[in-house]
Design an enzyme around this catalytic site. Structure first.
Site, PDB file in Angstrom:
ATOM      1  N   HIS A 155     -96.883  19.916 -27.207  1.00 51.32           N
ATOM      2  CA  HIS A 155     -97.041  20.350 -25.813  1.00 51.32           C
ATOM      3  C   HIS A 155     -96.732  19.214 -24.823  1.00 51.32           C
ATOM      4  O   HIS A 155     -97.262  19.203 -23.709  1.00 51.32           O
ATOM      5  CB  HIS A 155     -98.456  20.890 -25.544  1.00 51.32           C
ATOM      6  CG  HIS A 155     -98.913  21.915 -26.525  1.00 51.32           C
ATOM      7  ND1 HIS A 155     -98.527  23.232 -26.478  1.00 51.32           N
ATOM      8  CD2 HIS A 155     -99.720  21.799 -27.622  1.00 51.32           C
ATOM      9  CE1 HIS A 155     -99.070  23.899 -27.477  1.00 51.32           C
ATOM     10  NE2 HIS A 155     -99.795  23.054 -28.191  1.00 51.32           N
ATOM     11  N   SER A 276     -76.636   4.231  -8.804  1.00 49.54           N
ATOM     12  CA  SER A 276     -76.711   5.074  -7.617  1.00 49.54           C
ATOM     13  C   SER A 276     -75.841   4.484  -6.511  1.00 49.54           C
ATOM     14  O   SER A 276     -75.732   3.259  -6.387  1.00 49.54           O
ATOM     15  CB  SER A 276     -78.164   5.175  -7.145  1.00 49.54           C
ATOM     16  OG  SER A 276     -78.231   5.688  -5.829  1.00 49.54           O
ATOM     17  N   LYS A 282     -81.285   1.706  -9.398  1.00 47.27           N
ATOM     18  CA  LYS A 282     -81.191   2.828 -10.337  1.00 47.27           C
ATOM     19  C   LYS A 282     -80.286   2.513 -11.523  1.00 47.27           C
ATOM     20  O   LYS A 282     -79.254   1.885 -11.407  1.00 47.27           O
ATOM     21  CB  LYS A 282     -80.670   4.075  -9.630  1.00 47.27           C
ATOM     22  CG  LYS A 282     -81.585   4.619  -8.549  1.00 47.27           C
ATOM     23  CD  LYS A 282     -82.849   5.203  -9.119  1.00 47.27           C
ATOM     24  CE  LYS A 282     -82.613   6.455  -9.916  1.00 47.27           C
ATOM     25  NZ  LYS A 282     -82.011   7.540  -9.100  1.00 47.27           N
ATOM     26  N   GLU A 289     -77.851  13.389 -19.696  1.00 45.57           N
ATOM     27  CA  GLU A 289     -77.971  14.541 -18.800  1.00 45.57           C
ATOM     28  C   GLU A 289     -76.761  15.467 -18.909  1.00 45.57           C
ATOM     29  O   GLU A 289     -76.895  16.697 -18.876  1.00 45.57           O
ATOM     30  CB  GLU A 289     -78.150  14.060 -17.367  1.00 45.57           C
ATOM     31  CG  GLU A 289     -79.489  13.383 -17.125  1.00 45.57           C
ATOM     32  CD  GLU A 289     -79.606  12.717 -15.763  1.00 45.57           C
ATOM     33  OE1 GLU A 289     -80.714  12.243 -15.437  1.00 45.57           O
ATOM     34  OE2 GLU A 289     -78.597  12.651 -15.039  1.00 45.57           O
TER      35      GLU A 289
END
Length: 458
Positions: A155, A276, A282, A289
């Site tokens: 979970h 970024s 970043k 992704e």
């Protein structure tokens, strides 16, 4: 050149031609089309349907086209309807009358069925090899991290301590099943449709077994109608590719989480990250992704082909032309994702101290603390309640079970002694679990040995 023009008195409307044409994408299997044609004329000569001279002239012409396509001196152009008409037209231009005999005893229907099977068969092997390369990287990481402790999750909550080797071993099993599915698909599809004609075979005395053997099939297909209208093997392949992408997507989701500032379990190499345009701090997990995102694209190909095929009567219908773009795109997507994902994983660094600290601070040893009490005569249900109280106490104090003083343990239950700390150490919690498939060192050693043998033999 069209392969069907004799019946028609008008030129095809250009929009109709463009809509009907498949050469923009079926040119992808020009090599398979030529190799299939070489096998076909070889069989025709064996059956004395062509002379030896005709066979040799046609094969020399076909080989010349293949050489010129591969070295770039011949370009596939859009005025042809498909790759089959392109090859045949070029053959006739080069060798004259014998080229017109290439199509004896076959239809475009069995020709395209053959080309697609040959192409798909090659791609199944390529994808299988890419999966193996990924599994080699996973295996290396497993062998190096049998004592890298981390939390296991249910979970998305910290549950029990495992090792990084054990965690990665779960994905090794997934990709092993993926390779098994590809082998099954290869075996099931490896029957040759050549010689089925449009749908009802041919009156020529073809030797279909010989054609199949020339192209390394296990044999000919047994029903000519099914041969030209079967797309089961592509649906199976797209299903298997969807499962591969699902497995990679799950893996990517974990890497994305582990790469976050909150987890800090891993650091993705600069060569597989991006930054970024506005935030200089970043370092984004773009590859993970994108793999996660492209999974839906492969799913879409599967659903599209299933939908296309669901209402088609026997035998061939033009709808089936839709199989190619979908399958080509899914294959290319999976191959690209596998290659990039493997490289990202191979260069990734693991923050072992942070992983172990996360396991401790998440009370992943709570079950083992309860087992400690059970081993000292406390009923499990009572032990469960006692450890629950201790977890609440630790949460209130902002410490782990490992850091809780013994007197606090003994306030809740006098059964506890000094050996509780050894019993709930990450090492003990993991090492006690040595049944097959568990994360203990002995169990993992057996699995790693078996995995090494599998990679060597497969």
């Amino acid at each position: 050149m069209k392969l069907w023009g004799g019946r028609f008195t008008k030129e095809t409307n250009q929009l109709v031609h463009n809509f009907n044409a498949s050469i923009s994408y079926d040119q992808k299997f020009y090599k398979q089309d030529i190799l299939g044609s070489i096998a076909h004329v070889t069989m025709l000569e064996k059956q004395e349907i062509l002379t030896t001279q005709e066979k040799e002239t046609i094969i020399d012409g076909l080989k010349g086209i293949l050489t010129d396509l591969e070295n770039g001196t011949l370009e596939i152009t859009g005025e042809h309807e498909d790759i089959h008409s392109f090859v045949e037209a070029n053959l006739i231009d080069r060798i004259g009358e014998p080229g017109k005999k290439l199509h004896t005893g076959r239809s475009r229907n069995d020709q395209v069925a053959l080309d697609m099977k040959l192409y798909t068969r090659d791609e199944v092997i390529a994808i299988n090899d890419l999966l193996k390369e990924l599994m080699v990287v996973i295996h290396r990481i497993m062998t190096e991290n049998t004592d890298t402790y981390m939390p296991g999750f249910t979970h998305l909550q910290k549950a029990q301590p495992v090792t990084l080797a054990h965690h990665f071993g779960a994905y090794f099993e997934m990709f092993r099943r993926d390779r098994s599915r590809l082998r099954d698909i290869y075996d099931r599809m490896n029957y040759c449709p050549l010689g089925s004609g449009a749908l009802a075979g041919t009156t020529y005395p073809l030797d279909r077994e010989y054609s199949a053997s020339l192209l390394k099939f296990d044999g000919p297909t047994f029903n000519s109608m099914d041969s030209v209208s079967d797309r089961d093997y592509l649906i199976e392949l797209l299903s298997a590719l969807s499962t591969i992408m699902m497995h990679m997507s799950r893996f990517c989701e974990e890497i994305i989480l582990w790469n976050s500032n909150e987890y800090r379990f891993v650091e993705i190499d600069d060569s597989y990250s991006t930054g970024s345009s506005i935030m200089p701090q970043k370092k984004n997990p773009d590859i993970a992704e994108l793999v996660r995102g492209k999974t839906g694209r492969v799913y879409g190909a599967l659903v599209s082909l299933l939908t296309t095929m669901k209402g088609i009567p026997l035998a061939y219908n033009k709808d089936m032309q839709e199989d190619k773009e979908l399958t080509f795109d899914a294959i290319d997507t999976v191959k690209g994702c596998l290659a990039l994902f493997t490289g990202m994983l191979d260069t990734m660094k693991f923050n072992k101290p942070v992983m172990e600290a996360s396991a401790k601070n998440g009370f992943t040893n709570a079950t083992d603390a309860a087992d400690y009490l059970v081993n000292h005569g406390v009923p499990f249900r009572d032990a469960h309640g006692i450890i629950g109280q201790l977890v609440l106490l630790c949460i209130d104090k902002g410490i782990s079970l490992d850091e809780l003083p013994l007197d606090e343990y003994q306030k809740v239950s006098p059964v506890f002694a000094d050996d509780i700390y050894e019993a709930i150490s990450m090492k003990t919690c993991v090492e006690k679990r040595n049944t097959i498939g568990a994360p203990g060192e002995k169990a993992m050693a057996q699995i790693i040995t078996a995995n090494a043998r599998y990679l060597q033999e497969s």
